[in-house]
Design an enzyme around this catalytic site. Structure first.
Site, PDB file in Angstrom:
ATOM      1  N   HIS A   1       0.842  -1.193   0.000  1.00 39.28           N
ATOM      2  CA  HIS A   1       0.000   0.000   0.000  1.00 39.28           C
ATOM      3  C   HIS A   1       0.882   1.250   0.000  1.00 39.28           C
ATOM      4  O   HIS A   1       1.894   1.303   0.711  1.00 39.28           O
ATOM      5  CB  HIS A   1      -0.909   0.041   1.225  1.00 39.28           C
ATOM      6  CG  HIS A   1      -1.758  -1.183   1.377  1.00 39.28           C
ATOM      7  ND1 HIS A   1      -2.604  -1.629   0.396  1.00 39.28           N
ATOM      8  CD2 HIS A   1      -1.888  -2.057   2.408  1.00 39.28           C
ATOM      9  CE1 HIS A   1      -3.227  -2.718   0.808  1.00 39.28           C
ATOM     10  NE2 HIS A   1      -2.794  -3.002   2.027  1.00 39.28           N
TER      11      HIS A   1
ATOM     12  N   GLU B   1      -2.072  -0.065   8.298  1.00 38.60           N
ATOM     13  CA  GLU B   1      -3.083  -0.965   8.842  1.00 38.60           C
ATOM     14  C   GLU B   1      -2.494  -1.844   9.944  1.00 38.60           C
ATOM     15  O   GLU B   1      -1.272  -1.934  10.108  1.00 38.60           O
ATOM     16  CB  GLU B   1      -3.675  -1.845   7.738  1.00 38.60           C
ATOM     17  CG  GLU B   1      -2.677  -2.741   7.039  1.00 38.60           C
ATOM     18  CD  GLU B   1      -3.263  -3.412   5.796  1.00 38.60           C
ATOM     19  OE1 GLU B   1      -4.440  -3.198   5.484  1.00 38.60           O
ATOM     20  OE2 GLU B   1      -2.509  -4.149   5.127  1.00 38.60           O
TER      21      GLU B   1
ATOM     22  N   HIS C   1       3.269  -7.501   1.815  1.00 31.31           N
ATOM     23  CA  HIS C   1       2.566  -8.354   2.770  1.00 31.31           C
ATOM     24  C   HIS C   1       1.496  -9.188   2.085  1.00 31.31           C
ATOM     25  O   HIS C   1       1.091  -8.911   0.954  1.00 31.31           O
ATOM     26  CB  HIS C   1       1.927  -7.513   3.878  1.00 31.31           C
ATOM     27  CG  HIS C   1       0.867  -6.573   3.388  1.00 31.31           C
ATOM     28  ND1 HIS C   1       1.159  -5.326   2.897  1.00 31.31           N
ATOM     29  CD2 HIS C   1      -0.487  -6.701   3.294  1.00 31.31           C
ATOM     30  CE1 HIS C   1       0.040  -4.724   2.535  1.00 31.31           C
ATOM     31  NE2 HIS C   1      -0.986  -5.540   2.760  1.00 31.31           N
TER      32      HIS C   1
ATOM     33  N   ARG D   1      -1.129  -4.783  -6.240  1.00 31.34           N
ATOM     34  CA  ARG D   1      -0.925  -6.239  -6.258  1.00 31.34           C
ATOM     35  C   ARG D   1       0.317  -6.539  -7.083  1.00 31.34           C
ATOM     36  O   ARG D   1       0.412  -6.147  -8.248  1.00 31.34           O
ATOM     37  CB  ARG D   1      -2.167  -6.908  -6.869  1.00 31.34           C
ATOM     38  CG  ARG D   1      -2.188  -8.423  -6.767  1.00 31.34           C
ATOM     39  CD  ARG D   1      -3.436  -8.985  -7.452  1.00 31.34           C
ATOM     40  NE  ARG D   1      -4.671  -8.513  -6.847  1.00 31.34           N
ATOM     41  CZ  ARG D   1      -5.644  -7.911  -7.516  1.00 31.34           C
ATOM     42  NH1 ARG D   1      -5.534  -7.673  -8.810  1.00 31.34           N
ATOM     43  NH2 ARG D   1      -6.743  -7.531  -6.895  1.00 31.34           N
TER      44      ARG D   1
END
Length: 320
Positions: free
Chosen positions: A101, A118, A176, A196
Site C-alpha cells: 500500500h 493498517e 505483505h 498487487r
C-alpha cells in the site's frame, strides 16, 4: 447520539470462504465471501446504521449533520468530514495476493486518497497458517525486480506462523499477504488503494488473470529489512492494554472476565469496539446493545462512558 451498529458490507473475493457466516453469523450469500466491512466511509461503500432512530442513515450523513458529536472536535478539525479509518473482518480461505500500500504522499499524488497504514489482529488460524510481512533480508529495488521477473519473489519474503491473538502492524510500503486459513480483524486508514505485485498466477471466475500493479508498486515498496512487524503487548484481564498506537489510530485490547466501565470523556474522539471473542452487552450508560464475536459497535464522541456487562468478552477499542 448513541452507540451505533451498522449493516455489514460484504465483499466477494477470489480467496474468500464461509467462516464469516459459520463463526460470526454474517448474512453472506456465496462461499467466496472474503470481507465484512464493519465501519466504512469509502466512497461507494458507506456504512448504513442498523439500530435506533438513525436506522437507514449513512455514516457520512451523520458526520455531515453532527460532525463534532460523532467524530470529536479534534478529529473533525484534523480530517473535516472524512471518516479517517476503515474497520473489517477478513476470512482468507486461500492465500491473498502479495501486495503493498502507498504512503499518504504517494496516495494523495496518484489517487487523491489517504495512504493505507493498517494493523491485523488474528481471531482464528488453522494449524501451520502464516502471514507474509516484509522481506527476510535487506533487498534492493533491483534485486526485488529480478526475483519478481524470475518467479522467485517468495524466496525474499518473511513468513510468520500465527495463532489467535497475534497482532501485526503494517506500515505503508510493507510488502505483505494474509495466508490461507486465517481470520483477522483489520483496522486501517480509510483507503482502498492496493498494489498487487504477485497473485500465484490465479484466475478469476471468468478465467482471467487478475491485474497486477508491478510498476506502481516499485516506488511504493520499502525495501528495508525489519523484524518488528509483530506487536508485543500485555493481556492483563479487566484493564485496558495498549496494542497499537500510531498517528492514524489508537487501538487497545480489553480482555474482560466481568462487568467493566470506563470514562471516555477525555478522549475527544469516537470509539469503535470490535468483539474478537465471547459476548456481552455494551452501553454508553443509556443505550445498551448486545455484542458477540464478529460484531462491531461505534460510540460517537458524545458518548462519555463505556459500560460492559459480561461473563467473558475480548474487545478491541479503536479511537483517534
Amino acid at each position: 447520539m448513541y452507540p451505533l451498529k451498522f449493516q455489514p458490507i460484504l465483499k466477494e473475493r477470489i480467496w474468500g470462504g464461509t467462516k464469516l457466516k459459520t463463526l460470526f453469523n454474517k448474512p453472506i450469500t456465496t462461499d467466496i465471501t472474503g470481507e465484512s466491512w464493519e465501519v466504512s466511509a469509502v466512497k461507494g461503500d458507506i456504512s448504513v446504521v442498523a439500530n435506533g432512530k438513525f436506522t437507514g442513515q449513512s455514516l457520512q450523513e451523520l458526520i455531515e449533520q453532527y460532525p463534532n458529536e460523532l467524530l470529536g472536535k479534534h478529529v473533525h478539525k484534523a480530517f473535516g468530514t472524512d471518516f479517517p479509518i476503515l474497520i473489517k473482518f477478513i476470512d482468507a480461505r486461500e492465500d491473498l495476493s502479495i501486495q503493498v500500500h502507498p504512503n499518504d504522499e504517494l496516495a494523495k499524488k496518484r489517487h487523491n486518497s489517504f495512504g493505507k497504514t493498517e494493523m491485523w489482529y488474528v481471531l482464528q488460524a488453522d494449524p501451520d497458517a502464516h502471514l507474509i510481512v516484509g522481506f527476510n533480508k535487506e533487498v534492493t529495488k533491483a534485486q526485488y525486480q529480478e526475483a519478481l521477473n524470475s518467479g522467485k519473489l517468495t524466496e525474499l519474503l518473511n513468513y510468520e506462523e500465527v495463532k489467535a491473538g497475534d497482532t501485526f502492524f503494517i506500515k505503508t510500503g510493507t510488502i505483505h499477504a494474509i495466508g490461507k486459513g486465517i481470520i483477522i480483524a483489520e483496522i486501517q486508514q480509510t483507503s482502498d488503494i492496493t498494489y498487487r505485485v504477485y497473485d500465484f498466477n490465479r484466475r478469476d471466475k471468468n478465467g482471467n488473470l487478475r491485474e497486477l500493479h508491478t510498476e506502481l508498486a516499485l516506488d511504493a515498496i520499502d525495501y528495508t529489512y525489519r523484524n518488528d512487524y509483530k506487536v508485543r503487548y500485555t493481556d492483563n484481564e479487566d484493564v485496558t492494554n495498549p496494542l497499537v498506537h500510531c498517528p492514524y489510530f489508537i487501538t487497545d485490547y480489553l480482555p474482560l472476565t466481568k462487568d467493566f466501565s470506563k470514562d471516555l470523556s477525555a478522549d475527544d474522539s469516537f470509539h469503535i469496539y470490535m468483539c474478537v471473542k465471547g459476548e456481552g452487552t455494551i452501553s454508553d450508560g443509556e443505550v445498551a446493545l448486545p455484542i458477540r464475536q464478529g460484531e462491531t459497535v461505534l460510540f460517537p464522541a458524545s458518548c462519555n462512558k463505556l459500560v460492559v456487562k459480561t461473563k467473558g468478552i475480548d474487545l478491541l477499542e479503536v479511537r483517534i
